[in-house]
Enzyme design. Structure first.
Site, PDB file in Angstrom:
ATOM      1  N   ARG A   1      21.371   4.714   9.465  1.00 27.31           N
ATOM      2  CA  ARG A   1      21.666   6.151   9.121  1.00 27.31           C
ATOM      3  C   ARG A   1      20.923   7.192   9.653  1.00 27.31           C
ATOM      4  O   ARG A   1      21.450   8.159  10.011  1.00 27.31           O
ATOM      5  CB  ARG A   1      21.581   6.264   7.614  1.00 27.31           C
TER       6      ARG A   1
ATOM      7  N   GLU B   1       8.445  -1.200  -1.262  1.00 29.55           N
ATOM      8  CA  GLU B   1       8.092  -1.281  -2.637  1.00 29.55           C
ATOM      9  C   GLU B   1       7.870  -2.921  -2.981  1.00 29.55           C
ATOM     10  O   GLU B   1       6.730  -3.319  -3.651  1.00 29.55           O
ATOM     11  CB  GLU B   1       9.352  -0.977  -3.597  1.00 29.55           C
TER      12      GLU B   1
END
Lengths: 177, 177
Positions: B65, B102
């Protein structure tokens, strides 16, 4: 004429990488062209110019390398940008299409609310190889009511005859091998 | 002042998608902004304007993106474009960096010959979240001898404090949540 000279010069920025992504394939690497400010600017401007009279409302770009030229052309044409992405990447409700690859198949998605009936779209991608991806995207756009107002590529590998899969669309390529 | 008004308007084109990519996450979807010709053009122009005096030679974009805004800003600034890609996607010799996510880790690559010593680079990405990706790319660029002349984002999620990971770079964001 100026365009022709430019296109010959642009070609010199595409380099061959042997055996990528696998043995026996001669990969056309566009990164030297992207890195040269004048070559990148010229390529985007020439692609946009070719479609400046096509009434383009949106430019469609295909993940991920296709985003590069499609986004810059959308900016130059003052059009919107619609991303076509791999399965599961777009967050809202999508339409999808699966198409054959050399081995196996691939699925592409587009947001259902991205295309309105009668909307004029320009598909820009970096490479026309076998034409499978571009052809699938055109089918998807048409199924959703959009009009493919043009198809443009930076590079066309004409020996792969991808143009045959895009009959009726008259795809334009800046550089042909 | 004009810029501030524009930025407020731009914000209205970002929509919330609940539970994407997984339950409990409120995803900020930029596709309505991309699709609006005026909003997309304004966002690219504002990002480019912010760095027009920074002597930027190359704009660095992160797959996938991130390519959208980075390529369009590169075009507007008449700079080159350098892609940072996921492992195994770039065809020539690369430098790579791994960084923590994460859960688990991710690896990004850049062509070894893309950055010259002392080259001034602008990093443009769509989203500043935890800052892990942008911080990794800055480290990579610096290790290769490049100078991070600026960092710009379309959207910053300020509650994730990604800015803390980019100390010394003064990242600029058009839209802040």
């Amino acid at each position: 004429m100026a365009a022709t000279l430019n296109q010959e010069k642009l070609k010199s920025f595409i380099r061959d990488i042997p055996d990528f992504p696998k043995k026996g394939i001669l990969f056309k690497d566009i990164t030297p062209l992207l890195k040269d400010p004048e070559a990148f600017h010229t390529a985007v401007a020439l692609l946009a110019e070719r479609f400046s009279d096509s009434g383009v409302e949106q430019v469609v770009g295909i993940e991920s390398r296709g985003f590069i030229f499609a986004a810059a052309v959308a900016y130059e044409l003052k059009a919107g940008f619609i991303p076509v992405r791999k399965k599961g990447k777009l967050p809202s409700v999508t339409e999808r299409i699966s198409y054959q690859l050399e081995y196996g198949e691939d699925t592409l998605e587009i947001h259902q609310d991205s295309i309105e009936k009668g909307m004029r779209l320009l598909l820009i991608d970096d490479l026309l190889a076998t034409g499978g991806t571009a052809s699938a995207v055109c089918q998807l756009v048409k199924k959703m009511g959009g009009i493919v107002a043009g198809i443009g590529f930076l590079v066309e590998l004409s020996f792969l005859q991808g143009r045959d899969k895009l009959k009726g669309f008259e795809p334009h390529a800046l550089i042909t091998f």
